[in-house]
Design an enzyme around this catalytic site. Structure first.
Site, PDB file in Angstrom:
ATOM      1  N   ASN A  10       0.884  -1.175   0.000  1.00  0.00           N
ATOM      2  CA  ASN A  10       0.000   0.000   0.000  1.00  0.00           C
ATOM      3  C   ASN A  10       0.913   1.214   0.000  1.00  0.00           C
ATOM      4  O   ASN A  10       1.516   1.546   1.010  1.00  0.00           O
ATOM      5  CB  ASN A  10      -0.886  -0.012   1.257  1.00  0.00           C
ATOM      6  CG  ASN A  10      -1.675   1.278   1.415  1.00  0.00           C
ATOM      7  OD1 ASN A  10      -1.733   2.097   0.507  1.00  0.00           O
ATOM      8  ND2 ASN A  10      -2.284   1.456   2.582  1.00  0.00           N
TER       9      ASN A  10
ATOM     10  N   LYS B 103       0.213   4.278  -0.256  1.00  0.00           N
ATOM     11  CA  LYS B 103      -0.366   5.475   0.373  1.00  0.00           C
ATOM     12  C   LYS B 103      -0.127   6.707  -0.521  1.00  0.00           C
ATOM     13  O   LYS B 103      -0.109   6.566  -1.743  1.00  0.00           O
ATOM     14  CB  LYS B 103       0.180   5.643   1.794  1.00  0.00           C
ATOM     15  CG  LYS B 103      -0.010   4.357   2.625  1.00  0.00           C
ATOM     16  CD  LYS B 103       0.232   4.531   4.087  1.00  0.00           C
ATOM     17  CE  LYS B 103       0.018   3.194   4.799  1.00  0.00           C
ATOM     18  NZ  LYS B 103       0.150   3.283   6.242  1.00  0.00           N
TER      19      LYS B 103
ATOM     20  N   HIS C  65      -9.342   1.424   5.009  1.00  0.00           N
ATOM     21  CA  HIS C  65      -8.065   1.612   5.704  1.00  0.00           C
ATOM     22  C   HIS C  65      -8.270   2.555   6.893  1.00  0.00           C
ATOM     23  O   HIS C  65      -9.057   3.509   6.806  1.00  0.00           O
ATOM     24  CB  HIS C  65      -7.022   2.184   4.739  1.00  0.00           C
ATOM     25  CG  HIS C  65      -5.636   2.099   5.303  1.00  0.00           C
ATOM     26  ND1 HIS C  65      -5.169   2.994   6.236  1.00  0.00           N
ATOM     27  CD2 HIS C  65      -4.645   1.198   5.103  1.00  0.00           C
ATOM     28  CE1 HIS C  65      -3.931   2.642   6.577  1.00  0.00           C
ATOM     29  NE2 HIS C  65      -3.596   1.558   5.906  1.00  0.00           N
TER      30      HIS C  65
ATOM     31  N   GLU D 157      -6.587   4.902   7.989  1.00  0.00           N
ATOM     32  CA  GLU D 157      -6.327   6.316   7.694  1.00  0.00           C
ATOM     33  C   GLU D 157      -7.547   6.959   7.044  1.00  0.00           C
ATOM     34  O   GLU D 157      -7.823   8.147   7.255  1.00  0.00           O
ATOM     35  CB  GLU D 157      -5.072   6.437   6.808  1.00  0.00           C
ATOM     36  CG  GLU D 157      -3.813   6.126   7.614  1.00  0.00           C
ATOM     37  CD  GLU D 157      -2.669   5.516   6.822  1.00  0.00           C
ATOM     38  OE1 GLU D 157      -2.693   5.561   5.583  1.00  0.00           O
ATOM     39  OE2 GLU D 157      -1.754   4.967   7.474  1.00  0.00           O
TER      40      GLU D 157
ATOM     41  N   GLU E 125      -5.103  -4.606  10.644  1.00  0.00           N
ATOM     42  CA  GLU E 125      -4.058  -3.609  10.822  1.00  0.00           C
ATOM     43  C   GLU E 125      -4.295  -2.862  12.136  1.00  0.00           C
ATOM     44  O   GLU E 125      -5.073  -1.889  12.166  1.00  0.00           O
ATOM     45  CB  GLU E 125      -4.081  -2.604   9.670  1.00  0.00           C
ATOM     46  CG  GLU E 125      -3.840  -3.237   8.318  1.00  0.00           C
ATOM     47  CD  GLU E 125      -3.277  -2.246   7.310  1.00  0.00           C
ATOM     48  OE1 GLU E 125      -2.191  -2.535   6.786  1.00  0.00           O
ATOM     49  OE2 GLU E 125      -3.879  -1.191   7.075  1.00  0.00           O
TER      50      GLU E 125
ATOM     51  N   GLY F 198       2.949   2.446  10.774  1.00  0.00           N
ATOM     52  CA  GLY F 198       3.914   3.526  10.596  1.00  0.00           C
ATOM     53  C   GLY F 198       4.619   3.936  11.879  1.00  0.00           C
ATOM     54  O   GLY F 198       5.272   4.978  11.929  1.00  0.00           O
TER      55      GLY F 198
ATOM     56  N   SER G 159       3.829  -1.948  10.334  1.00  0.00           N
ATOM     57  CA  SER G 159       5.276  -2.044  10.544  1.00  0.00           C
ATOM     58  C   SER G 159       5.821  -3.434  10.221  1.00  0.00           C
ATOM     59  O   SER G 159       6.722  -3.933  10.903  1.00  0.00           O
ATOM     60  CB  SER G 159       5.643  -1.627  11.968  1.00  0.00           C
ATOM     61  OG  SER G 159       5.262  -0.280  12.198  1.00  0.00           O
TER      62      SER G 159
HETATM   63  P1  13P Z   1       3.305   0.478   7.608  1.00  0.00           P
HETATM   64  O1  13P Z   1       3.791  -0.833   7.028  1.00  0.00           O
HETATM   65  O2  13P Z   1       4.031   1.667   7.084  1.00  0.00           O
HETATM   66  O3  13P Z   1       3.235   0.424   9.114  1.00  0.00           O
HETATM   67  O4  13P Z   1       1.795   0.661   7.089  1.00  0.00           O
HETATM   68  C1  13P Z   1       0.911  -0.396   7.203  1.00  0.00           C
HETATM   69  C2  13P Z   1      -0.319  -0.043   6.473  1.00  0.00           C
HETATM   70  O5  13P Z   1      -1.066   0.828   6.861  1.00  0.00           O
HETATM   71  C3  13P Z   1      -0.607  -0.786   5.230  1.00  0.00           C
HETATM   72  O6  13P Z   1      -1.893  -0.520   4.778  1.00  0.00           O
END
Ligand code: 13P
Length: 251
Positions: free
Chosen positions: A9, A11, A96, A98, A168, A174, A214
């Site tokens: 992903n 982002k 997601h 976010e 997640e 992150g 992560s």
């Molecule tokens: P990270 O791997 O950067 O922690 O992000 C995970 C994520 O949100 C994948 O959708």
């Protein structure tokens, strides 16, 4: 049986040129190798058509990171599931954390998005996960169960069987703070049980449940070794071909 999957992903990262270069690198790294999982990259809308042109669809799946909750019309700035599908993409990340957190996505809007994804032949990669406070106050099983029930349990067993789930934990995204492989396994087994109670063991056993948060080449093998962890949804580590491939090769 369910598939093992590693999905990136990206982002809101990479320009079009950088993204096409990264996709080419990942595609080249997959040439002549037989990974033990399906490999997917989910990229910004602006990149989809160009990335589709430079990847081998038999080796590398392509997805969007979101789609609109309406089919078409006066929704300035939105991108429909049909538009996503018309680029050649086959997947779409939905729900997601976010998007839930910063753009107010609810189970109601997600139901619409899932329906539109299906209508347009897209496979949803549907995200669920608790925030830190819910982890700490012990409500995380209830939270995740409610997210699945409220957005997905109106589906027929056949349609549910077309969903890829991604657990997640928001506190792990992150932050560098990965869930331990035991924490991931505990939640994934719980999720599979929730699905089994609703749709039966066969549907539950056939559902791919990815872990995200992560995930890196250094911790992926331990996570993927757990019986209910069927792969990963990868953020930061998907932005470099070598770290992404390190996770793909962790299977
Ligand atoms: P990270 O791997 O950067 O922690 O992000 C995970 C994520 O949100 C994948 O959708």
């Amino acid at each position: 049986m369910r598939k093992n999957i590693v999905a990136g992903n990206w982002k809101m990262n990479t320009t079009l040129q950088e993204g096409v270069a990264l996709a080419k690198e990942v595609n080249a790294a997959l040439e002549g190798v037989q990974p033990k999982c399906d490999v997917i990259i989910c990229v910004p809308f602006t990149h989809l058509a160009s990335v589709n042109d430079v990847i081998d669809a038999n080796k590398l799946g392509l997805g969007a990171e979101n789609c609109a909750d309406h089919a078409s019309g006066a929704y300035t700035g939105e991108i429909s599931a049909a538009m996503v599908a018309s680029t050649g993409a086959k997947y779409v990340i939905l729900g997601h954390s976010e998007r839930r957190q910063y753009y107010g996505e609810t189970s109601e809007t997600l139901k619409e998005k899932v329906a539109l994804a299906f209508e347009n032949g897209l496979t949803p990669i549907f995200c669920i996960g608790e925030v830190l406070e819910e982890r700490e106050n012990g409500t995380y099983f209830d939270v995740v169960k409610a997210q699945i029930e409220s957005a997905l349990f109106h589906l027929s067993a056949e349609d549910f069987g077309r969903i890829i789930l991604a657990y997640e934990p928001v506190w792990a995204i992150g932050t560098g703070k990965t869930a331990t492989d035991d924490q991931a396994q505990e939640m994934h087994a719980f999720i599979r049980g929730v699905i089994a109670d609703k749709y039966g063991k066969e549907v539950a056993d056939n559902t791919s449940i990815l872990y995200g948060g992560s995930c890196k080449p250094t911790n992926a093998a331990a996570l993927f070794a757990k019986p209910d962890v069927d792969g990963g949804l990868i953020g930061g580590a998907a932005l470099k071909a070598d770290s992404f491939m390190g996770i793909v090769n962790a299977f």
